[in-house]
Design a protein around this motif. Structure first.
Motif, PDB file in Angstrom:
ATOM      1  N   GLY A 278      73.939  18.727  77.211  1.00 32.08           N
ATOM      2  CA  GLY A 278      74.114  19.501  75.994  1.00 32.08           C
ATOM      3  C   GLY A 278      72.867  19.860  75.225  1.00 32.08           C
ATOM      4  N   VAL A 279      71.689  19.667  75.817  1.00 29.79           N
ATOM      5  CA  VAL A 279      70.451  20.083  75.153  1.00 29.79           C
ATOM      6  C   VAL A 279      70.265  21.581  75.389  1.00 29.79           C
ATOM      7  CG1 VAL A 279      67.948  19.791  75.048  1.00 29.79           C
ATOM      8  CG2 VAL A 279      69.417  17.806  75.463  1.00 29.79           C
ATOM      9  N   PRO A 280      70.049  22.385  74.346  1.00 30.22           N
ATOM     10  CA  PRO A 280      69.904  23.838  74.525  1.00 30.22           C
ATOM     11  C   PRO A 280      68.604  24.184  75.254  1.00 30.22           C
ATOM     12  CG  PRO A 280      70.419  23.284  72.234  1.00 30.22           C
ATOM     13  CD  PRO A 280      70.035  22.015  72.912  1.00 30.22           C
ATOM     14  N   VAL A 281      68.727  24.655  76.485  1.00 31.37           N
ATOM     15  CA  VAL A 281      67.571  24.997  77.317  1.00 31.37           C
ATOM     16  C   VAL A 281      67.871  26.271  78.098  1.00 31.37           C
ATOM     17  CG1 VAL A 281      66.742  22.621  77.582  1.00 31.37           C
ATOM     18  CG2 VAL A 281      68.421  23.526  79.210  1.00 31.37           C
ATOM     19  N   GLY A 282      66.815  26.868  78.660  1.00 27.66           N
ATOM     20  CA  GLY A 282      66.991  27.980  79.579  1.00 27.66           C
ATOM     21  C   GLY A 282      67.564  27.460  80.887  1.00 27.66           C
ATOM     22  N   ILE A 283      68.765  27.884  81.246  1.00 27.61           N
ATOM     23  CA  ILE A 283      69.526  27.254  82.332  1.00 27.61           C
ATOM     24  C   ILE A 283      69.182  27.879  83.680  1.00 27.61           C
ATOM     25  CG2 ILE A 283      71.839  26.689  83.151  1.00 27.61           C
ATOM     26  CD1 ILE A 283      72.805  27.193  80.254  1.00 27.61           C
ATOM     27  N   PRO A 284      68.750  27.066  84.657  1.00 23.17           N
ATOM     28  CA  PRO A 284      68.487  27.605  85.997  1.00 23.17           C
ATOM     29  C   PRO A 284      69.786  27.977  86.709  1.00 23.17           C
ATOM     30  CG  PRO A 284      68.173  25.221  85.974  1.00 23.17           C
ATOM     31  CD  PRO A 284      68.422  25.634  84.555  1.00 23.17           C
ATOM     32  N   ILE A 285      69.692  28.966  87.590  1.00 24.87           N
ATOM     33  CA  ILE A 285      70.851  29.435  88.354  1.00 24.87           C
ATOM     34  C   ILE A 285      70.699  28.983  89.800  1.00 24.87           C
ATOM     35  CG2 ILE A 285      72.202  31.442  89.057  1.00 24.87           C
ATOM     36  CD1 ILE A 285      70.913  32.990  86.748  1.00 24.87           C
ATOM     37  N   GLU A 286      71.713  28.332  90.325  1.00 20.09           N
ATOM     38  CA  GLU A 286      71.672  27.903  91.721  1.00 20.09           C
ATOM     39  C   GLU A 286      71.873  29.093  92.660  1.00 20.09           C
ATOM     40  OE1 GLU A 286      74.660  24.921  92.209  1.00 20.09           O
ATOM     41  OE2 GLU A 286      73.362  23.305  91.479  1.00 20.09           O
ATOM     42  N   THR A 287      71.330  28.967  93.864  1.00 21.66           N
ATOM     43  CA  THR A 287      71.591  29.967  94.897  1.00 21.66           C
ATOM     44  C   THR A 287      73.006  29.769  95.434  1.00 21.66           C
ATOM     45  OG1 THR A 287      70.869  28.589  96.750  1.00 21.66           O
ATOM     46  CG2 THR A 287      69.161  29.819  95.557  1.00 21.66           C
ATOM     47  N   ARG A 288      73.423  30.650  96.317  1.00 21.85           N
ATOM     48  CA  ARG A 288      74.770  30.533  96.896  1.00 21.85           C
ATOM     49  C   ARG A 288      74.929  29.242  97.687  1.00 21.85           C
ATOM     50  NH1 ARG A 288      74.588  32.050 102.321  1.00 21.85           N
ATOM     51  NH2 ARG A 288      72.633  33.035 102.965  1.00 21.85           N
ATOM     52  N   LEU A 289      73.797  28.628  98.101  1.00 15.78           N
ATOM     53  CA  LEU A 289      73.842  27.362  98.835  1.00 15.78           C
ATOM     54  C   LEU A 289      73.520  26.167  97.944  1.00 15.78           C
ATOM     55  CD1 LEU A 289      72.093  28.432 102.175  1.00 15.78           C
ATOM     56  CD2 LEU A 289      74.546  28.208 101.709  1.00 15.78           C
ATOM     57  N   GLY A 290      73.463  26.392  96.635  1.00 16.12           N
ATOM     58  CA  GLY A 290      73.256  25.289  95.710  1.00 16.12           C
ATOM     59  C   GLY A 290      71.818  24.873  95.508  1.00 16.12           C
TER      60      GLY A 290
END
Length: 361
Positions: free
Chosen positions: A101-113
């Motif tokens: 719950g810490v407000p941060v820029g969230i990384p996006i996983e690839t289709r393989l995680g």
């Protein structure tokens, strides 16, 4: 430097911030790695043609859109700056902060995680990662009305929240490096002739002294670059991003980075902070921090040494590429080199970097 979706001039070139030039993507190379365009399409469903340069520093950062029209951030990192495993270690921590719950820029996983993928383009290797774009406002000198007592406290509280939750963090893979293992230290060998020899000697003395310093319970992974260019304000909260400099160090270093970029690194001293004295800014920052995390008086005794450590890292990074950093800062190369000379003088001097004792405050 050319990436298949976006043609970029070398970062030190004055035209490097202009609109990109498009061209046809290259096929896969003999190393078996895919090109930039293919990875964006296959792994994140991002349209390569939507890439636009956003910011240039030690990484190449672009805005882009995915197949559904969502705005995302694409970051390309040279392996000379960060290894793939270190990049994964950074993103593992950021993903965990988001989870709690810490407000941060969230990384996006690839289709393989995966959180990062290596690409090969125009004969160069890059590590690519993507993030959800953050809606928010940069607090700069164009928004000086936001520089209030409450904002400085909020800044300190944001850093404190990151530290408090990180006490529970356990890396799922390789850990981030320690402060004395930063890849930036390698710059002194690569550009040895560009640095003042006396400054390098003083940096060596500082590093040796800090290596002998007990780590204690406040030694953990930290952001290490938590100043105004790396967070946004949204709904009276701050969202922290760009964890590229993250490392294991004393927690106090994060507070001193905020302080150094406002009052010590001469070129970046902020005119909007004229209403705050050195003492007032530091007290407000600490007050906010202590609302979220603890800071021992014993650790405050490290303030001068850690402030010098930050000044040394800025010097090593900035001096060899003064023209590039001058462009980013919006000033002339001669003005930026003048700031570098002031940094050299501060590191050579036995006088404290500030006329006040931060530990006593």
């Amino acid at each position: 430097m050319i990436m298949s979706a976006t043609k970029l001039l070398p970062l030190h070139h004055p035209d490097s911030l202009r609109e990109p030039v498009r061209r046809v993507p290259r096929p896969a190379n003999r190393r078996g790695l895919r090109d930039f365009d293919t990875v964006l399409r296959d792994e994140w469903s991002i349209d390569p043609e939507s890439c636009r340069p956003l910011r240039h520093g030690q990484n190449l950062v672009f805005t882009a859109r995915d197949r559904e029209g969502n705005s995302v951030i694409v970051r390309a990192t040279s392996p000379s700056h960060r290894s793939l495993r270190q990049l994964e270690a950074e993103l593992d921590w950021v993903a965990w902060l988001d989870l709690v719950g810490v407000p941060v820029g969230i990384p996006i996983e690839t289709r393989l995680g995966k959180l990062a993928v290596s690409v090969h383009d125009e004969g160069e290797l890059f590590h690519v990662s993507c993030f959800h774009r953050i809606d928010g406002t940069i607090v700069s000198n164009e928004s000086s009305e936001r520089w209030t007592d409450d904002f400085i406290r909020l800044w300190g509280r944001m850093i404190g929240r990151v530290h408090r939750w990180t006490e529970r963090y356990q890396p799922t893979g390789q850990s981030r490096y320690h402060w004395h293992e930063q890849p930036e230290w390698r710059l002194r060998e690569k550009h040895h002739d560009l640095y003042h020899p006396g400054v390098l000697e003083r940096i060596d003395e500082l590093v040796a002294r800090l290596k002998r310093t007990p780590r204690g319970r406040s030694y953990q992974v930290i952001h290490a670059d938590a100043f105004t260019s790396n967070f946004l304000m949204r709904d009276d909260d701050l969202i922290l991003f760009d964890f590229d400099q993250s490392m294991y160090c004393w927690r106090l270093y994060d507070l001193l980075v905020a302080f150094q970029m406002q009052y010590v690194f001469s070129y970046f001293i902020r005119p909007e902070l004229n209403r705050f004295s050195v003492e007032e800014f530091w007290r407000l920052l600490l007050d906010g921090y202590r609302e979220a995390a603890e800071l021992d008086r014993e650790e405050l005794q490290l303030a001068e040494s850690l402030l010098r450590l930050r000044q040394a890292v800025c010097y090593l990074v900035s001096k060899p590429e003064a023209r590039k950093w001058a462009i980013i800062a919006g000033t002339s190369e001669s003005a930026y080199l003048g700031a570098m000379r002031q940094v050299e003088e501060s590191l050579l001097s036995d006088q404290p970097l500030l006329p006040v004792d931060l530990a006593e405050l």
